[in-house]
Enzyme design. Structure first.
Site, PDB file in Angstrom:
ATOM      1  N   GLU A   1       0.429  -1.406  -0.105  1.00 52.56           N
ATOM      2  CA  GLU A   1       0.172  -0.161   0.042  1.00 52.56           C
ATOM      3  C   GLU A   1       0.691   1.277   0.318  1.00 52.56           C
ATOM      4  O   GLU A   1       1.607   1.702   0.508  1.00 52.56           O
ATOM      5  CB  GLU A   1      -0.876   0.241   1.318  1.00 52.56           C
ATOM      6  CG  GLU A   1      -1.805   1.073   1.152  1.00 52.56           C
ATOM      7  CD  GLU A   1      -2.513   1.068   2.764  1.00 52.56           C
ATOM      8  OE1 GLU A   1      -3.382   2.346   3.081  1.00 52.56           O
ATOM      9  OE2 GLU A   1      -2.119   0.348   4.376  1.00 52.56           O
TER      10      GLU A   1
ATOM     11  N   LYS B   1      -9.528   2.489  -1.274  1.00 53.35           N
ATOM     12  CA  LYS B   1      -9.601   1.523   0.280  1.00 53.35           C
ATOM     13  C   LYS B   1     -11.149   2.139   0.682  1.00 53.35           C
ATOM     14  O   LYS B   1     -11.118   3.325   0.980  1.00 53.35           O
ATOM     15  CB  LYS B   1      -8.900   2.062   0.936  1.00 53.35           C
ATOM     16  CG  LYS B   1      -8.469   1.431   2.396  1.00 53.35           C
ATOM     17  CD  LYS B   1      -7.338   1.787   3.331  1.00 53.35           C
ATOM     18  CE  LYS B   1      -7.188   0.950   4.412  1.00 53.35           C
ATOM     19  NZ  LYS B   1      -5.487   1.714   4.843  1.00 53.35           N
TER      20      LYS B   1
ATOM     21  N   CYS C   1      -5.287  -3.765   3.386  1.00 47.84           N
ATOM     22  CA  CYS C   1      -5.036  -3.531   4.777  1.00 47.84           C
ATOM     23  C   CYS C   1      -6.351  -3.122   5.255  1.00 47.84           C
ATOM     24  O   CYS C   1      -6.364  -4.722   5.942  1.00 47.84           O
ATOM     25  CB  CYS C   1      -3.876  -2.029   4.934  1.00 47.84           C
ATOM     26  SG  CYS C   1      -3.410  -1.423   6.250  1.00 47.84           S
TER      27      CYS C   1
ATOM     28  N   VAL D   1       0.514  -1.402  10.610  1.00 48.61           N
ATOM     29  CA  VAL D   1       1.330  -0.874  11.639  1.00 48.61           C
ATOM     30  C   VAL D   1       1.486  -2.182  12.912  1.00 48.61           C
ATOM     31  O   VAL D   1       0.339  -2.112  13.576  1.00 48.61           O
ATOM     32  CB  VAL D   1       0.829   0.455  11.517  1.00 48.61           C
ATOM     33  CG1 VAL D   1       0.874   1.457  10.753  1.00 48.61           C
ATOM     34  CG2 VAL D   1      -0.906   1.107  12.107  1.00 48.61           C
TER      35      VAL D   1
END
Length: 309
Positions: free
Chosen positions: A64, A135, A168, A195
């Site tokens: 991404e 997204k 994601c 993350v």
């Protein structure tokens, strides 16, 4: 008279029964925010994609926002990194690479349409631009810069097979891979900037929750998912790797990448295997066993563009 020893007779090697063989590669790499880094981000991503192509990959997945980095400080900064799709320079560079190497490539960037910005994954192939996905589920401060995707969950027909895209945070919403699978996706390309979140981040095997969600989505939808994540830090964000390729049974094909290493993972698969073997046993089938009469209206699936009334 002693007879000479007889050599053990080995059974013949099983024939390769794949009907649509492909080599998939996911690239785990770093990318940094900053207009001065954009050229290097794109070049580094393509250099790693070239290594995958040299190894025979026919479908290559990059992370991404691999063209721009992730951690923007303001919407103005995100806007400065954005470009139109497919006319922007980055998509054109990806198209040239795909055409020259005869591969399909999936990668992420910031898309600009008018004054709106989107976190977008682009699919290109040997014949050029194929399509893109915006997204849908935005994570944390992404909501300050980007508009949520507004075009549903497209599946693209390619010479390899039917390819779906997700990005994601989308993998935390089981409706996304399910809708892609129900539209016939043979493979889902998952581009990510997973993350670090509050601990525990990894289990004893070194796998993160996002890897398990990817494996679960592949298993319950009988579809290959190729998930490319990034590594490193980008301003105040740290990324956790764990890229993987999950087979139709959910288990990783090969390794799950570590948290800090630049890696290319590859897998040889039959892209359309799920088409020929959707039934798990004599009495169960994932698609057939769905109780759409009970829950589709409540979940809104029948209102999706993929399933018009």
């Amino acid at each position: 008279m002693t007879q000479p020893p007889t050599e053990a007779v080995r059974p013949p090697a099983p024939a390769d029964r794949r009907v649509s063989p492909a080599r998939i590669a996911v690239v785990q790499c770093d990318a940094q925010v900053g207009l001065g880094n954009r050229e290097d981000n794109v070049a580094r991503g393509l250099a790693l994609a070239a290594r995958a192509a040299d190894d025979g990959a026919t479908l290559i997945v990059l992370p991404e926002l691999c063209a721009t980095g992730y951690t923007f400080a303001t919407r103005e900064e995100a806007y400065a990194h954005a470009e139109e799709v497919p006319s922007g320079g980055t998509v054109r560079a990806w198209e040239v690479f795909a055409r020259e190497r005869g591969v399909h490539l999936v990668a992420g960037l910031v898309e600009r349409e008018g004054v709106r910005l989107y976190d977008t994954a682009v699919l290109v192939g040997p014949d050029g631009y194929v399509g893109h996905y915006r997204k849908t589920h935005l994570w944390n401060i992404e909501k300050l810069w980007f508009a949520p995707g507004d075009r549903g969950f497209p599946v693209f027909e390619t010479p390899i097979g039917r390819i779906g895209l997700l990005i994601c945070w989308d993998i935390w919403f089981p409706e996304v891979p399910r809708l892609l699978a129900l539209q016939g996706a043979d493979i889902i390309c998952s581009v990510n900037n997973w993350v670090w979140t509050p601990p525990p981040i990894f289990d004893e095997s070194g796998r993160c929750m996002a890897a398990y969600l990817t494996m679960t989505a592949a298993h319950v939808n009988n579809v290959v998912i190729a998930a490319a994540n990034r590594i490193g830090t980008d301003r105040d964000a740290r990324f956790l790797g764990c890229s993987l390729i999950a087979g139709t049974n959910g288990w990783p094909i090969g390794e799950v990448a570590g948290p800090d290493e630049e890696r290319i993972l590859t897998a040889d698969i039959d892209v359309v295997a799920s088409r020929g073997a959707p039934i798990w046993n004599q009495l169960n089938d994932l698609v057939r066993d769905r109780r759409t009469d009970l829950y589709d209206t409540m979940l809104g699936y029948t209102l999706s563009p993929a399933f018009p009334r």
